[in-house]
Design a protein around this motif. Sequence first.
Motif, mmCIF file in Angstrom:
data_model
loop_
_atom_site.group_PDB
_atom_site.id
_atom_site.type_symbol
_atom_site.label_atom_id
_atom_site.label_comp_id
_atom_site.label_asym_id
_atom_site.label_seq_id
_atom_site.Cartn_x
_atom_site.Cartn_y
_atom_site.Cartn_z
ATOM 1 N N ALA A 171 0.840 -1.203 0.000
ATOM 2 C CA ALA A 171 0.000 0.000 0.000
ATOM 3 C C ALA A 171 0.872 1.248 0.000
ATOM 4 C CB ALA A 171 -0.926 -0.008 1.216
ATOM 5 N N PHE A 172 1.928 1.226 0.812
ATOM 6 C CA PHE A 172 2.843 2.366 0.866
ATOM 7 C C PHE A 172 3.653 2.468 -0.432
ATOM 8 C CE2 PHE A 172 1.902 1.458 5.266
ATOM 9 C CZ PHE A 172 1.838 2.708 5.864
ATOM 10 N N GLY A 173 4.107 1.316 -0.936
ATOM 11 C CA GLY A 173 4.895 1.329 -2.161
ATOM 12 C C GLY A 173 4.127 1.886 -3.340
ATOM 13 N N LEU A 174 2.878 1.437 -3.504
ATOM 14 C CA LEU A 174 2.064 1.939 -4.610
ATOM 15 C C LEU A 174 1.732 3.415 -4.432
ATOM 16 C CD1 LEU A 174 -0.409 -1.037 -5.223
ATOM 17 C CD2 LEU A 174 1.479 -0.294 -6.683
ATOM 18 N N ALA A 175 1.473 3.818 -3.195
ATOM 19 C CA ALA A 175 1.164 5.229 -2.952
ATOM 20 C C ALA A 175 2.338 6.118 -3.352
ATOM 21 C CB ALA A 175 0.814 5.444 -1.480
ATOM 22 N N ILE A 176 3.549 5.690 -3.017
ATOM 23 C CA ILE A 176 4.733 6.495 -3.344
ATOM 24 C C ILE A 176 4.952 6.547 -4.849
ATOM 25 C CG2 ILE A 176 7.244 6.590 -3.151
ATOM 26 C CD1 ILE A 176 6.951 5.401 -0.331
ATOM 27 N N ILE A 177 4.924 5.381 -5.488
ATOM 28 C CA ILE A 177 5.260 5.336 -6.911
ATOM 29 C C ILE A 177 4.192 6.034 -7.750
ATOM 30 C CG2 ILE A 177 4.167 3.165 -7.637
ATOM 31 C CD1 ILE A 177 7.802 4.151 -8.327
ATOM 32 N N LEU A 178 2.921 5.913 -7.366
ATOM 33 C CA LEU A 178 1.859 6.576 -8.130
ATOM 34 C C LEU A 178 1.792 8.067 -7.820
ATOM 35 C CD1 LEU A 178 -1.049 3.961 -8.197
ATOM 36 C CD2 LEU A 178 0.919 4.234 -9.700
ATOM 37 N N SER A 179 2.236 8.457 -6.641
ATOM 38 C CA SER A 179 2.337 9.887 -6.341
ATOM 39 C C SER A 179 3.366 10.544 -7.255
ATOM 40 C CB SER A 179 2.733 10.095 -4.878
ATOM 41 O OG SER A 179 1.713 9.652 -4.009
ATOM 42 N N ILE A 180 4.464 9.836 -7.469
ATOM 43 C CA ILE A 180 5.511 10.365 -8.347
ATOM 44 C C ILE A 180 5.025 10.414 -9.795
ATOM 45 C CG2 ILE A 180 7.790 9.886 -9.305
ATOM 46 C CD1 ILE A 180 8.560 8.737 -6.560
ATOM 47 N N GLU A 181 4.480 9.305 -10.277
ATOM 48 C CA GLU A 181 4.028 9.270 -11.666
ATOM 49 C C GLU A 181 2.871 10.235 -11.901
ATOM 50 O OE1 GLU A 181 5.629 8.031 -13.960
ATOM 51 O OE2 GLU A 181 7.019 6.822 -12.803
ATOM 52 N N GLY A 182 2.005 10.384 -10.904
ATOM 53 C CA GLY A 182 0.902 11.331 -11.053
ATOM 54 C C GLY A 182 1.384 12.761 -11.181
ATOM 55 N N GLY A 183 2.503 13.072 -10.527
ATOM 56 C CA GLY A 183 3.038 14.426 -10.613
ATOM 57 C C GLY A 183 3.866 14.678 -11.851
ATOM 58 N N VAL A 184 4.451 13.614 -12.415
ATOM 59 C CA VAL A 184 5.364 13.774 -13.548
ATOM 60 C C VAL A 184 4.716 13.395 -14.874
ATOM 61 C CG1 VAL A 184 7.537 12.974 -14.546
ATOM 62 C CG2 VAL A 184 7.384 13.402 -12.091
ATOM 63 N N ALA A 185 3.998 12.275 -14.896
ATOM 64 C CA ALA A 185 3.518 11.721 -16.166
ATOM 65 C C ALA A 185 2.164 12.264 -16.606
ATOM 66 C CB ALA A 185 3.449 10.193 -16.069
ATOM 67 N N VAL A 186 1.332 12.715 -15.675
ATOM 68 C CA VAL A 186 0.009 13.226 -16.045
ATOM 69 C C VAL A 186 0.172 14.637 -16.599
ATOM 70 C CG1 VAL A 186 -2.291 13.829 -15.215
ATOM 71 C CG2 VAL A 186 -1.140 11.796 -14.327
#
Length: 661
Positions: free
Chosen positions: A52-67
């Motif tokens: 849960a923590f791992g996905l939250a971190i990685i998707l927080s990063i991708e959400g800020g960079v890739a979207v």
Amino acid sequence: MKFAAVFRDWLLANDPALSRFRMGARVTLTVVGSILCLAAIHLAGLSLPPIAFGLAIILSIEGGVAVRDRQASAQLATRFYGTVVSLACVTVATLLEPHRYVSDIVFLFVILAATVARVYGPRGFAIGMFAFTSYFMGAFLKPALADLPIAAIGPVLALVVGHTVRTYLLPDDWRRDLLRSLMAIQVRVDDILMRLAVLSGAGSASEADRHELRQLEERLKDVVLMAEGFLPRPSDEAISSAEEPVAALAMKIFDTHLAAESAIVLSLEAPPPFALVHALIEGERDMAEKIAASPAVNGDERIAESARALLWLRDARSALAAVIAEARSDQFRSIGSDEGEQASASPDFSLKNPVMRAAVQITVASAVAMVFGLMLSRDRWFWAVLTAFLIFTNTKSRGDAAMRAVQRSVGTLLGIGSGLLLATLLAGHPAISVPLAAVCIFLGFYYLQVSYAVMTFFISIVLCLIYGLIGQLTLDLLLLRIEETLIGALAGTAAAFLVLPAPTRSTLDLALERWFGGLRELLAAVRDGKGRYELIELSHRLDVAYREVTAAARPLGSSWSVVTRPGRVRQTLAVFLGATYWARIFARNAVAAAKKPEGEVLAALEATLGDIDAIAARGSECFLVKRKAGRAAGRHLPIFKHGSRVGVEMIGTMLGRLYPD
């Protein structure tokens, strides 16, 4: 208080619209916010698995960079689709965990699908990144199937926090950013004037003066392109006369940029009187006019040209200042916002599409990295695949990929060395380690648009600090990460060179084709008497095409290359820069004349158009030509007197230097 003012000045000087600052802050706030929310839930009694923590971190990063969607609603939709795909990928990775070889093969199919999705544009790119990183995280952390329902809280929180940060805390506002970039143009012009004052006081230009003025010119060009990027444009990226406020502002930006370039070019040949530059800096218009009209200035045509260029810069600067003053009060309300999303073209799945070629390269590179990574470690081979996947991001040729591989390797090596030292010193001090990790996350993504190596450096420090916090920091583990990174970098470089390669020269040929096409289109528009807004737009496109040429040619002069030709590359780029400059001068003079070229000017124009076709057919061959060192111009090149004729002649002269034989 003084430090805060100095820091703000430095920040605005290096990031005028604060776009890099917002990037770093968005990612950092989203990561920290998501982790804090998950920690609160965990402490409240609902035990959350590491995934849960791992996905939250990685998707927080991708959400800020890739979207990268324009509208908030479109951003939310992309995040939602990405979250659904993320949960699906983690589920597949978990189900296949008992069958590791099958899981590894499926991972390669996920990589292929994630990269092929880029043909659908920004949304496809973002969802592909969500898919890759989520499968990566699932295979790395190996969650239990029973943990997945509750682990979904992590991606959902990343979606909510990320959207809140992007939409409400640090929203996009093109009007605010446009105003900041216009103010930055004003500051850059003032910097140029200050340097010209020093040059005028000395009476001659040294090599250091030339270098510094060229640097100031590049900094001005950077912020001009930034400002033009904030102007609302239709889906075809063209500004027409029907959009009067936008077109008028675009022309003022163009005029200021070209006036500053001309002032630099002419002042380097014949420094203007110090009193004139000082009068411009102090805003003394009457004094400036008096000095420019004095016999001492007009007695030397070269100095008179420099003086007229400075007066042109004064007028352009004043017009821009008026726009800024008006925008401070009305925030560009007269300019309508382009709220519509750009229509996407039909996807091209053929190997002629660079995206599809890159998809094959990335998949092959990941497979090679996986094989050799597994030979090194059954548990940590993911780092090799991650490196092989990421070094292809934003690359256009095999040279770009090789440079990015080197940057990631160097950044990882230095980051782990620094991170090991910091984590060792801060062992047992989480109150310092955690905030420091957050600062490094911010710095990593703040510098993402500037240097991939610097970003990798800071993220490597973050990983070391995290390993230290959870008690897994060992020298062997860090050495393994370096080795896996090198495997991924080598696999990516090999794939870039051997699998459907896009040679640097091929990429350069395409960039040159766009540049020659842009030059031909601009000159033809002048010949046909097109309107001023179309000429300004075509001039802007030519300038952008020149930048693409410089980016494509960069690997030719890099140290990784088998044959390094930095001197020839610089000489050739200088020729293209000169031709671009004179083409823009010619277009401006045509706008001022408001009539079709005639007589000698028309004849010279037709001859130049013919030369363009002949030279363009030879592609990037011009970068291999050995030229003698250029000599200083024997006479000044006027841009005001008989400007159109001189402008088109200078374009022809510059093109002739590409093949001096």
